[in-house]
Motif scaffolding. Sequence first.
Motif, PDB file in Angstrom:
ATOM      1  N   PRO A  47       2.697   1.286   3.085  1.00 41.26           N
ATOM      2  CA  PRO A  47       1.728   1.790   2.104  1.00 41.26           C
ATOM      3  C   PRO A  47       1.813   1.010   0.803  1.00 41.26           C
ATOM      4  CG  PRO A  47       3.607   3.279   2.282  1.00 41.26           C
ATOM      5  CD  PRO A  47       3.775   2.262   3.369  1.00 41.26           C
ATOM      6  N   GLY A  48       0.721   1.039   0.044  1.00 39.20           N
ATOM      7  CA  GLY A  48       0.704   0.371  -1.250  1.00 39.20           C
ATOM      8  C   GLY A  48      -0.084  -0.923  -1.221  1.00 39.20           C
ATOM      9  N   GLN A  98      -5.936  -3.456  -3.343  1.00 41.79           N
ATOM     10  CA  GLN A  98      -5.471  -2.141  -3.772  1.00 41.79           C
ATOM     11  C   GLN A  98      -6.007  -1.062  -2.834  1.00 41.79           C
ATOM     12  OE1 GLN A  98      -3.343  -1.304  -6.014  1.00 41.79           O
ATOM     13  NE2 GLN A  98      -3.169  -3.055  -7.408  1.00 41.79           N
ATOM     14  N   PRO A  99      -5.110  -0.245  -2.245  1.00 48.22           N
ATOM     15  CA  PRO A  99      -5.578   0.815  -1.335  1.00 48.22           C
ATOM     16  C   PRO A  99      -6.197   1.975  -2.100  1.00 48.22           C
ATOM     17  CG  PRO A  99      -3.217   0.996  -1.643  1.00 48.22           C
ATOM     18  CD  PRO A  99      -3.640  -0.241  -2.390  1.00 48.22           C
ATOM     19  N   THR A 100      -6.980   2.736  -1.393  1.00 48.02           N
ATOM     20  CA  THR A 100      -7.526   3.975  -1.939  1.00 48.02           C
ATOM     21  C   THR A 100      -6.756   5.138  -1.333  1.00 48.02           C
ATOM     22  OG1 THR A 100      -9.729   3.001  -2.161  1.00 48.02           O
ATOM     23  CG2 THR A 100      -9.583   5.399  -2.180  1.00 48.02           C
ATOM     24  N   GLY A 101      -6.116   5.933  -2.181  1.00 51.46           N
ATOM     25  CA  GLY A 101      -5.322   7.050  -1.686  1.00 51.46           C
ATOM     26  C   GLY A 101      -4.140   6.568  -0.864  1.00 51.46           C
ATOM     27  N   LYS A 102      -3.975   7.126   0.336  1.00 43.82           N
ATOM     28  CA  LYS A 102      -2.852   6.777   1.202  1.00 43.82           C
ATOM     29  C   LYS A 102      -3.239   5.743   2.258  1.00 43.82           C
ATOM     30  CE  LYS A 102      -0.539  11.267   0.667  1.00 43.82           C
ATOM     31  NZ  LYS A 102       0.033  12.444   1.371  1.00 43.82           N
ATOM     32  N   ASP A 103      -4.327   5.045   2.049  1.00 44.81           N
ATOM     33  CA  ASP A 103      -4.795   4.052   3.013  1.00 44.81           C
ATOM     34  C   ASP A 103      -3.788   2.906   3.118  1.00 44.81           C
ATOM     35  OD1 ASP A 103      -6.386   2.752   4.799  1.00 44.81           O
ATOM     36  OD2 ASP A 103      -7.752   1.927   3.302  1.00 44.81           O
ATOM     37  N   THR A 104      -3.660   2.343   4.307  1.00 40.14           N
ATOM     38  CA  THR A 104      -2.825   1.160   4.527  1.00 40.14           C
ATOM     39  C   THR A 104      -3.664   0.072   5.178  1.00 40.14           C
ATOM     40  OG1 THR A 104      -2.061   1.962   6.683  1.00 40.14           O
ATOM     41  CG2 THR A 104      -0.690   2.488   4.763  1.00 40.14           C
TER      42      THR A 104
END
Length: 299
Positions: A47-48, A98-104
């Motif tokens: 993540p991140g 840059q992810p949105t929320g917990k997106d990977t």
Amino acid sequence: MNRFSIYLLFSGLVLSLLLTGCETVIDAKLDTGPTQLSVDGTLTDLPGPQSIRLTQTAAYLDNGTPPPAIGATVQVRNNNGRNFSFTDPDNDGYYVWQPTGKDTLGRIGQTYNLNITFQGETYRATSRMNRVPVVDSLVFSKQKINPLSSTEGYQAEFFARDLPGATDYYRIRYYRNGTLQNKPRDIITVKDGSFPGSADTDGLVFIRPFRQSVNPDSLYNLNDTVKVEIMSLTPEAFEFWQQLQNQITNGGLFATPPANVPTNIINTNGNGRRATGFFIASAVRGRTARVAGENLRTK
């Protein structure tokens, strides 16, 4: 003066002239050639944010920091048709998604296609994100720095089992108190939990040299925090890391002529400027432990 003395005097004069003749200074001028795009990109399933660093190559004898490649357009597309745009907000050559929320970004089994447009050239690369085993445990035991020393430290050993049913390639990384250990000796690559060309170890526990490869020269101190990661590699990425280590440790009396490290960054224009570096999609599994208490083991 006898004949032997005359011979020694003559030999000394000849040797002196030869040594004097070796003092000629040669000022070699190396052709620097055109700059090339250099790509340092490893995308993971963690993540991140994800980042790809772009720089430009420098002259052979230039030991300074390579200049960033600014103004590029960087896109990644997976085999399901999803696009990921990478931007360089700080103009430092680090292009970030840059992810949105917990997106990977990363998914095991998917293939990722990199597309870079820079200074009128288009570069592409492809990598598949392969599977990776978990790190089952991470323990420490007190050891001497070497058999002749009275200085002691703590040696780390992790345990992981190769995934059965296929040939798998991995890279091992480790951190000491949050700092990645990145000396040439710390480029650790593994095939099926063992060395390439060894016995069939498919599905077995990683052999001991690799389990204990995550140690600095000085060993660890009590209360140090250690993190071990196993990263999946494609066969091509495995070869890249092996050859890179060979080149940066290539020295001494028996050094071989330097050679170009392989790259999977391809210019779509066959007559355009070539690129260097490598693009890798890697699944990552890790474990963190402190050199203390329940993580200490006796021999």
